[in-house]
Design a protein around this motif. Structure first.
Motif, PDB file in Angstrom:
ATOM      1  N   SER A  35      -1.370   2.554   7.018  1.00 26.82           N
ATOM      2  CA  SER A  35      -0.419   1.759   6.224  1.00 26.82           C
ATOM      3  C   SER A  35       0.459   2.660   5.368  1.00 26.82           C
ATOM      4  O   SER A  35       1.671   2.429   5.238  1.00 26.82           O
ATOM      5  CB  SER A  35      -1.186   0.780   5.321  1.00 26.82           C
ATOM      6  OG  SER A  35      -1.907  -0.161   6.096  1.00 26.82           O
ATOM      7  N   ASN A  60       4.428   2.741   5.799  1.00 30.23           N
ATOM      8  CA  ASN A  60       5.206   2.093   4.750  1.00 30.23           C
ATOM      9  C   ASN A  60       5.730   3.014   3.649  1.00 30.23           C
ATOM     10  O   ASN A  60       6.579   2.590   2.854  1.00 30.23           O
ATOM     11  CB  ASN A  60       4.362   0.982   4.106  1.00 30.23           C
ATOM     12  CG  ASN A  60       3.929  -0.074   5.102  1.00 30.23           C
ATOM     13  OD1 ASN A  60       4.655  -0.406   6.026  1.00 30.23           O
ATOM     14  ND2 ASN A  60       2.737  -0.597   4.924  1.00 30.23           N
ATOM     15  N   TYR A  61       5.234   4.257   3.608  1.00 30.72           N
ATOM     16  CA  TYR A  61       5.652   5.158   2.524  1.00 30.72           C
ATOM     17  C   TYR A  61       6.191   6.491   3.046  1.00 30.72           C
ATOM     18  O   TYR A  61       6.220   7.477   2.316  1.00 30.72           O
ATOM     19  CB  TYR A  61       4.476   5.421   1.574  1.00 30.72           C
ATOM     20  CG  TYR A  61       3.985   4.205   0.834  1.00 30.72           C
ATOM     21  CD1 TYR A  61       4.470   3.886  -0.430  1.00 30.72           C
ATOM     22  CD2 TYR A  61       3.032   3.368   1.406  1.00 30.72           C
ATOM     23  CE1 TYR A  61       4.015   2.763  -1.118  1.00 30.72           C
ATOM     24  CE2 TYR A  61       2.565   2.238   0.730  1.00 30.72           C
ATOM     25  CZ  TYR A  61       3.062   1.943  -0.525  1.00 30.72           C
ATOM     26  OH  TYR A  61       2.605   0.834  -1.196  1.00 30.72           O
ATOM     27  N   THR A 100      -9.783  -2.706  -0.403  1.00 36.54           N
ATOM     28  CA  THR A 100      -8.363  -2.839  -0.738  1.00 36.54           C
ATOM     29  C   THR A 100      -7.957  -4.305  -0.750  1.00 36.54           C
ATOM     30  O   THR A 100      -8.539  -5.131  -0.043  1.00 36.54           O
ATOM     31  CB  THR A 100      -7.488  -2.079   0.269  1.00 36.54           C
ATOM     32  OG1 THR A 100      -7.721  -2.594   1.589  1.00 36.54           O
ATOM     33  CG2 THR A 100      -7.800  -0.598   0.249  1.00 36.54           C
ATOM     34  N   TYR A 134      -5.020  -7.403  -0.318  1.00 37.21           N
ATOM     35  CA  TYR A 134      -3.945  -7.698   0.627  1.00 37.21           C
ATOM     36  C   TYR A 134      -2.602  -7.248   0.044  1.00 37.21           C
ATOM     37  O   TYR A 134      -2.258  -7.557  -1.095  1.00 37.21           O
ATOM     38  CB  TYR A 134      -3.896  -9.192   0.935  1.00 37.21           C
ATOM     39  CG  TYR A 134      -2.771  -9.587   1.860  1.00 37.21           C
ATOM     40  CD1 TYR A 134      -2.846  -9.327   3.234  1.00 37.21           C
ATOM     41  CD2 TYR A 134      -1.625 -10.197   1.356  1.00 37.21           C
ATOM     42  CE1 TYR A 134      -1.818  -9.684   4.078  1.00 37.21           C
ATOM     43  CE2 TYR A 134      -0.582 -10.554   2.191  1.00 37.21           C
ATOM     44  CZ  TYR A 134      -0.683 -10.293   3.562  1.00 37.21           C
ATOM     45  OH  TYR A 134       0.355 -10.629   4.404  1.00 37.21           O
ATOM     46  N   GLY A 135      -1.848  -6.496   0.830  1.00 36.15           N
ATOM     47  CA  GLY A 135      -0.529  -6.040   0.409  1.00 36.15           C
ATOM     48  C   GLY A 135      -0.543  -4.856  -0.547  1.00 36.15           C
ATOM     49  O   GLY A 135       0.501  -4.471  -1.074  1.00 36.15           O
ATOM     50  N   GLU A 136      -1.720  -4.274  -0.757  1.00 39.46           N
ATOM     51  CA  GLU A 136      -1.820  -3.156  -1.704  1.00 39.46           C
ATOM     52  C   GLU A 136      -0.992  -1.953  -1.259  1.00 39.46           C
ATOM     53  O   GLU A 136      -0.431  -1.229  -2.074  1.00 39.46           O
ATOM     54  CB  GLU A 136      -3.293  -2.757  -1.875  1.00 39.46           C
ATOM     55  CG  GLU A 136      -3.523  -1.721  -2.968  1.00 39.46           C
ATOM     56  CD  GLU A 136      -5.002  -1.482  -3.252  1.00 39.46           C
ATOM     57  OE1 GLU A 136      -5.314  -0.561  -4.025  1.00 39.46           O
ATOM     58  OE2 GLU A 136      -5.837  -2.214  -2.689  1.00 39.46           O
ATOM     59  N   PHE A 137      -0.904  -1.739   0.049  1.00 44.85           N
ATOM     60  CA  PHE A 137      -0.140  -0.611   0.585  1.00 44.85           C
ATOM     61  C   PHE A 137       0.987  -1.129   1.490  1.00 44.85           C
ATOM     62  O   PHE A 137       1.134  -0.692   2.632  1.00 44.85           O
ATOM     63  CB  PHE A 137      -1.060   0.340   1.350  1.00 44.85           C
ATOM     64  CG  PHE A 137      -2.117   0.980   0.488  1.00 44.85           C
ATOM     65  CD1 PHE A 137      -1.830   2.105  -0.264  1.00 44.85           C
ATOM     66  CD2 PHE A 137      -3.389   0.440   0.422  1.00 44.85           C
ATOM     67  CE1 PHE A 137      -2.794   2.691  -1.070  1.00 44.85           C
ATOM     68  CE2 PHE A 137      -4.376   1.025  -0.384  1.00 44.85           C
ATOM     69  CZ  PHE A 137      -4.072   2.143  -1.131  1.00 44.85           C
ATOM     70  N   ASN A 138       1.752  -2.062   0.962  1.00 43.13           N
ATOM     71  CA  ASN A 138       2.806  -2.699   1.754  1.00 43.13           C
ATOM     72  C   ASN A 138       4.152  -1.987   1.671  1.00 43.13           C
ATOM     73  O   ASN A 138       5.149  -2.460   2.198  1.00 43.13           O
ATOM     74  CB  ASN A 138       2.983  -4.157   1.308  1.00 43.13           C
ATOM     75  CG  ASN A 138       3.369  -4.272  -0.163  1.00 43.13           C
ATOM     76  OD1 ASN A 138       3.580  -3.266  -0.841  1.00 43.13           O
ATOM     77  ND2 ASN A 138       3.448  -5.501  -0.651  1.00 43.13           N
ATOM     78  N   GLY A 139       4.180  -0.845   0.997  1.00 43.49           N
ATOM     79  CA  GLY A 139       5.425  -0.086   0.901  1.00 43.49           C
ATOM     80  C   GLY A 139       6.284  -0.483  -0.281  1.00 43.49           C
ATOM     81  O   GLY A 139       7.330   0.120  -0.520  1.00 43.49           O
ATOM     82  N   LYS A 140       5.844  -1.494  -1.035  1.00 44.47           N
ATOM     83  CA  LYS A 140       6.604  -1.950  -2.197  1.00 44.47           C
ATOM     84  C   LYS A 140       5.900  -1.598  -3.509  1.00 44.47           C
ATOM     85  O   LYS A 140       6.541  -1.434  -4.545  1.00 44.47           O
ATOM     86  CB  LYS A 140       6.813  -3.461  -2.132  1.00 44.47           C
ATOM     87  CG  LYS A 140       7.624  -3.920  -0.914  1.00 44.47           C
ATOM     88  CD  LYS A 140       7.764  -5.434  -0.896  1.00 44.47           C
ATOM     89  CE  LYS A 140       8.557  -5.877   0.329  1.00 44.47           C
ATOM     90  NZ  LYS A 140       8.686  -7.362   0.382  1.00 44.47           N
ATOM     91  N   LYS A 141       4.590  -1.476  -3.451  1.00 42.41           N
ATOM     92  CA  LYS A 141       3.811  -1.201  -4.658  1.00 42.41           C
ATOM     93  C   LYS A 141       3.487   0.297  -4.772  1.00 42.41           C
ATOM     94  O   LYS A 141       3.163   0.939  -3.779  1.00 42.41           O
ATOM     95  CB  LYS A 141       2.499  -1.996  -4.635  1.00 42.41           C
ATOM     96  CG  LYS A 141       2.685  -3.499  -4.603  1.00 42.41           C
ATOM     97  CD  LYS A 141       1.344  -4.196  -4.542  1.00 42.41           C
ATOM     98  CE  LYS A 141       1.511  -5.713  -4.477  1.00 42.41           C
ATOM     99  NZ  LYS A 141       0.201  -6.391  -4.389  1.00 42.41           N
TER     100      LYS A 141
END
Length: 424
Positions: free
Chosen positions: A277, A281-282, A70, A72-79
């Protein structure tokens, strides 16, 4: 005793009373804090137990062979992200000799902007190029898992719709239905009246289902006028209701059972860290659900019944999924679209309500070659028809000896759709 001495004694007694009162208050405070600390420790230990149980379950279900690195930031709640959900009834996920077909194929796109997720179903009998074996062969898409495991299935679905498919979750539908019992059942409103495996369902009447009833509700196919499309609709309904129940705090009381069940009936290449994550985040994306499906047309390929998705439908669903994932639209161009062009050149009609014959051409065949062969056959038919007419009138050179059989119409009696009566 003078007044000064009396005031000193009185002051001493009052001070002692204050000290005793303060000691009592202090003890109460210490006691309350102690209880609070004990409760906090207990909750912490319970939370630690749940965490450990979840981690063990996730590690057991993790497919290391198809692991994906994965970013970095792939599952940050924004994407947004997509997961291919596969359903099987084999119950033997760790036995390669009994992998079975995945009769449920759903691309799930989680979209934080919409605070929800969308399920895109692909019919089990959809014709698809089996990507990964370099044979150019096509087969029913539900056989990809039995042929080449999760890797071939993801590659095949990705190529079919021209969308990125990196993650998957394979679920034993029989095991999944046990979860329905663990969450206290679900409520559904059947779109039609039917009875399956002894369970009656009435159209438009909301009813409570336990695990066995939910499994029966999601399995029935042949008595549905929409065929497998109708079953997909009911499967998505069951999954949506189950996800909503699993997301509630009431499910914590059966957390260990749920975790054990998932570890025994799920395979996924989503690691525990990724799952954490996603959960963190989701979590607000579970209450809003929508769905769509790939609409195919009935056809026979070598006497086997298939669903053939027209190029326009492949493009429509591709555009929709790519848009949800924040990607630019791109033209779908693959083995399926090539075969569609060749078959349409040979008079295959996607607007016809009849079940037709669909031919698999070699990858080197061109549209012009198909048209030339078609014109040649058409000319031969006209010549044969003229000869037959001449023979019947006694004017032909071989009068009374010629007979003609149109082998291309050998399955013309199939004038009904064996899968469905159309879309929803």
């Amino acid at each position: 005793m003078n007044n000064e001495d009396r005031n000193k004694i009185r002051s001493t007694r009052v001070g002692a009373q204050h000290r005793r009162r303060n000691k009592v208050i202090r003890n109460w405070i210490i006691g309350i804090l102690g209880v609070i600390c004990m409760v906090a420790v207990g909750v912490g230990l319970y939370a630690r137990h749940l965490y450990s149980t979840a981690e063990q379950a996730a590690n057991k279900a993790y497919d290391q062979e198809n692991a994906v690195k994965t970013t970095y930031g792939e599952f940050n709640g924004k994407k947004p992200f997509a997961v291919l959900l596969l359903g099987t009834d084999t119950g033997a996920l760790d036995r390669t000799d009994k992998m079975g077909n995945t009769d449920t194929l759903i691309i799930v796109v989680v979209n934080p902007k919409k605070k929800g997720y969308t399920m895109y179903s692909i019919p089990r009998d959809t014709m698809a190029d089996m990507v990964g074996d370099n044979s150019g062969d096509v087969a029913k898409i539900n056989s990809a898992y039995a042929r080449g495991g999760a890797k071939m299935t993801m590659q095949t679905v990705s190529d079919l719709l021209n969308v990125p498919v990196k993650y998957y979750a394979l679920v034993n539908m029989g095991g999944l239905m046990k979860l329905v019992n663990y969450v206290g059942g679900i409520y559904v409103t059947p779109p039609l009246t039917f009875t399956y495996s002894g369970f009656p369902f009435k159209k438009g009447v909301k009813q409570h289902l336990n695990g066995q009833a939910a499994l029966a509700y999601s399995r029935m196919r042949y008595d549905d006028p929409k065929g497998d499309y109708g079953r997909q609709l009911r499967q998505r309904e069951v999954i949506t209701k189950l996800v909503a129940k699993l997301a509630t705090t009431a499910s914590l009381k059966n957390f260990t059972k749920i975790a054990d069940n998932l570890s025994s009936n799920v395979k996924t290449n989503l690691s525990f860290q990724v799952l954490k994550s996603i959960l963190a985040n989701y979590s607000n994306c579970t209450s809003n659900a929508s769905s769509d499906y790939l609409q195919g047309y009935s056809a026979y390929i070598d006497d086997a019944a298939y669903q053939i998705a027209p190029t326009s439908e492949l493009q429509r669903l591709s555009n929709k999924i790519r848009k949800e994932l924040g990607l630019k639209t791109a033209t779908v161009s693959n083995r399926e679209t090539e075969l569609n062009k060749l078959n349409e050149a040979n008079s295959f009609d996607f607007t016809s309500g009849q079940t037709q014959t669909y031919k698999i051409y070699s990858s080197s065949t061109t549209v012009n070659e198909v048209k030339e062969k078609k014109d040649s056959k058409s000319s031969s038919k006209k010549t044969a028809a003229s000869s037959s007419a001449a023979a019947q009138s006694g004017t032909g050179t071989n009068a009374g000896t010629y007979s003609y059989s149109n082998s291309n119409n050998s399955i013309s009696s199939y004038d009904t759709n064996p899968f469905s009566s159309g879309g929803y």
